[in-house]
Design an enzyme around this catalytic site. Structure first.
Site, PDB file in Angstrom:
ATOM      1  N   GLY A  10       0.765  -1.073  -0.177  1.00 29.57           N
ATOM      2  CA  GLY A  10       0.097  -0.181  -0.001  1.00 29.57           C
ATOM      3  C   GLY A  10       0.923   1.370   0.067  1.00 29.57           C
ATOM      4  O   GLY A  10       0.502   2.268   0.774  1.00 29.57           O
ATOM      5  N   ALA A  11       1.907   1.437  -1.032  1.00 27.82           N
ATOM      6  CA  ALA A  11       3.031   2.180  -0.678  1.00 27.82           C
ATOM      7  C   ALA A  11       2.525   3.370  -1.863  1.00 27.82           C
ATOM      8  O   ALA A  11       3.795   4.192  -2.134  1.00 27.82           O
ATOM      9  CB  ALA A  11       4.326   1.644  -0.947  1.00 27.82           C
ATOM     10  N   ASN A  88       1.632  -2.151   5.247  1.00 27.82           N
ATOM     11  CA  ASN A  88       0.710  -0.983   5.445  1.00 27.82           C
ATOM     12  C   ASN A  88      -0.610  -0.908   4.856  1.00 27.82           C
ATOM     13  O   ASN A  88      -1.442  -0.267   5.227  1.00 27.82           O
ATOM     14  CB  ASN A  88       1.568   0.248   4.891  1.00 27.82           C
ATOM     15  CG  ASN A  88       0.991   1.532   4.892  1.00 27.82           C
ATOM     16  OD1 ASN A  88       0.544   2.007   5.978  1.00 27.82           O
ATOM     17  ND2 ASN A  88       0.513   1.585   3.689  1.00 27.82           N
ATOM     18  N   SER A 141      -3.557   0.504  14.534  1.00 32.39           N
ATOM     19  CA  SER A 141      -4.337   1.651  14.587  1.00 32.39           C
ATOM     20  C   SER A 141      -4.380   2.159  16.060  1.00 32.39           C
ATOM     21  O   SER A 141      -4.551   1.194  16.773  1.00 32.39           O
ATOM     22  CB  SER A 141      -5.648   1.794  13.915  1.00 32.39           C
ATOM     23  OG  SER A 141      -6.515   3.125  14.324  1.00 32.39           O
ATOM     24  N   TYR A 154     -13.546  -1.901  11.489  1.00 34.74           N
ATOM     25  CA  TYR A 154     -11.926  -1.574  11.212  1.00 34.74           C
ATOM     26  C   TYR A 154     -11.364  -1.520  12.601  1.00 34.74           C
ATOM     27  O   TYR A 154     -10.177  -2.091  12.755  1.00 34.74           O
ATOM     28  CB  TYR A 154     -12.122  -0.169  10.600  1.00 34.74           C
ATOM     29  CG  TYR A 154     -10.719   0.441  10.747  1.00 34.74           C
ATOM     30  CD1 TYR A 154     -10.108   0.076   9.697  1.00 34.74           C
ATOM     31  CD2 TYR A 154     -10.177   1.515  11.748  1.00 34.74           C
ATOM     32  CE1 TYR A 154      -8.542   0.918   9.441  1.00 34.74           C
ATOM     33  CE2 TYR A 154      -8.855   2.180  11.529  1.00 34.74           C
ATOM     34  CZ  TYR A 154      -8.194   1.722  10.548  1.00 34.74           C
ATOM     35  OH  TYR A 154      -6.954   2.311  10.536  1.00 34.74           O
ATOM     36  N   THR A 157     -10.596  -5.160  13.704  1.00 35.49           N
ATOM     37  CA  THR A 157      -9.616  -5.783  12.663  1.00 35.49           C
ATOM     38  C   THR A 157      -8.253  -5.279  13.083  1.00 35.49           C
ATOM     39  O   THR A 157      -7.263  -5.932  13.027  1.00 35.49           O
ATOM     40  CB  THR A 157     -10.011  -5.180  11.300  1.00 35.49           C
ATOM     41  OG1 THR A 157     -11.277  -5.947  10.861  1.00 35.49           O
ATOM     42  CG2 THR A 157      -8.805  -5.770   9.973  1.00 35.49           C
ATOM     43  N   LYS A 158      -7.802  -4.051  13.487  1.00 40.21           N
ATOM     44  CA  LYS A 158      -6.796  -3.508  13.770  1.00 40.21           C
ATOM     45  C   LYS A 158      -6.349  -4.240  15.149  1.00 40.21           C
ATOM     46  O   LYS A 158      -5.006  -4.442  15.311  1.00 40.21           O
ATOM     47  CB  LYS A 158      -6.679  -1.986  13.714  1.00 40.21           C
ATOM     48  CG  LYS A 158      -6.574  -1.275  12.559  1.00 40.21           C
ATOM     49  CD  LYS A 158      -5.529  -1.910  11.640  1.00 40.21           C
ATOM     50  CE  LYS A 158      -5.476  -1.189  10.254  1.00 40.21           C
ATOM     51  NZ  LYS A 158      -4.470  -1.316   9.562  1.00 40.21           N
TER      52      LYS A 158
END
Length: 252
Positions: A10-11, A88, A141, A154, A157-158
C-alpha cells in the site's frame, strides 16, 4: 556488499508512500506495492531512486492470497533477499454497526487482516530460508485503544493485527526475526481543507495531526539496530489522542 531491501504494501500514497521514501533515504532498496495507481507507485520509485537506491513497483490486491504470492515472487527476482516488510496496505471504510453488511466485513478484514497475515507468512518463510534476521512491521491503529463511530469492523480488525504481532513475534524469535507494529492516530495524508476530519485536530493534546514523516520515522526506528531488542510490541504514534477521557485542551 548487498544493500538491505524492503517491501512496503500500500505504498503508492499516504503513509505507505512516505515509509517507502524514508526507507530509501536511509539506505534500503524498496519494493513499492500498489493496487489501483501504478503511476503513483512509479513516482514513488523515482523518488526512491533519487537516493541511489533500486526501486520496484509491484502490483497486488492484498485481499488475494495468490496475488500476494505472485508479488513476493517478483520481489525475489528483483532483490537478493527481503530484510524488512512493512504491512501498510489497508482500507478504513466507515460504516455503522447496524448498517454493516457482509461485503463490508469481508472486504475490510480480507485486506487489513487476512492479507497482512499471509504477507507476513510469505516474508518470514523467505527470511528463514535465506538466514536473514529480518523485521516485519505491521501498521495497526490507535483505534485498538480508543473507540470511534462507524469503526466496529475497522477497530477490531486492527486489534487483531496488534494481537497477531505478539503471537507471531513469539514464534519467529527463534529465527532472529523481529515483528512489531505501529499504531498511528489521525495523520495528515493530504485531505482537502474542508474535510470534516480536520475538526478533530483542535481536540487532540497537541492540537494537530501527525505528519506521514513522523509515522515513517517510527517505522524506521523499529526496523533499525537501535530497536534490536524490541519485538512483539505496538508503538502508538497518535500525539496522545487516546489519553484524555474527554478530548479537550482546556484542562483545569
Amino acid at each position: 556488499m548487498r544493500r538491505p531491501a524492503a517491501l512496503i504494501t500500500g505504498a503508492a500514497k499516504g503513509i505507505g508512500r512516505q515509509i517507502a521514501v524514508t526507507l530509501a533515504e536511509k539506505g534500503y532498496d524498496v519494493a513499492v506495492n500498489y493496487h489501483t495507481d501504478r503511476n503513483a507507485a512509479e513516482e514513488v520509485c523515482r523518488e526512491a531512486e533519487s537516493f541511489g537506491r533500486r526501486a520496484l513497483a509491484v502490483y497486488a490486491d492484498m485481499s488475494q492470497i495468490k496475488e500476494i504470492k505472485d508479488m513476493y515472487s517478483q520481489v525475489d527476482q528483483a532483490f537478493e533477499g527481503i530484510d524488512l516488510v512493512v504491512n501498510n496496505a489497508g482500507i478504513s471504510s466507515e460504516v455503522y454497526f447496524l448498517e454493516a453488511e457482509e461485503a463490508d466485513f469481508d472486504r475490510m478484514t480480507a485486506i487489513d487482516w487476512k492479507g497482512l497475515f499471509f504477507s507476513s507468512q510469505e516474508a518470514a518463510k523467505r527470511m528463514i530460508g535465506r538466514g536473514i534476521k529480518g523485521v516485519i512491521i505491521n501498521i495497526s491503529s490507535n483505534q485498538v485503544d480508543g473507540c470511534w463511530p462507524r469503526a466496529t469492523i475497522y477497530g477490531p480488525t486492527k486489534a487483531a493485527v496488534s494481537k497477531f504481532t505478539k503471537n507471531a513475534a513469539m514464534e519467529l524469535a527463534r529465527y532472529g526475526i523481529r515483528m512489531a507494529a505501529v499504531a498511528p492516530g489521525y495523520t495528515d495524508v493530504g485531505w482537502a481543507p474542508d474535510d470534516i476530519r480536520w475538526e478533530a485536530a483542535a481536540r487532540l493534546p497537541f492540537g494537530r495531526f501527525a505528519s506521514t514523516r513522523e509515522i515513517a520515522e517510527a517505522v524506521a526506528y523499529l526496523a533499525s539496530e537501535q530497536a534490536a531488542y524490541v519485538t512483539g510490541t505496538t508503538l502508538t504514534v497518535d500525539g496522545g489522542a487516546t489519553l484524555p477521557v474527554v478530548a479537550a485542551n482546556d484542562f483545569v
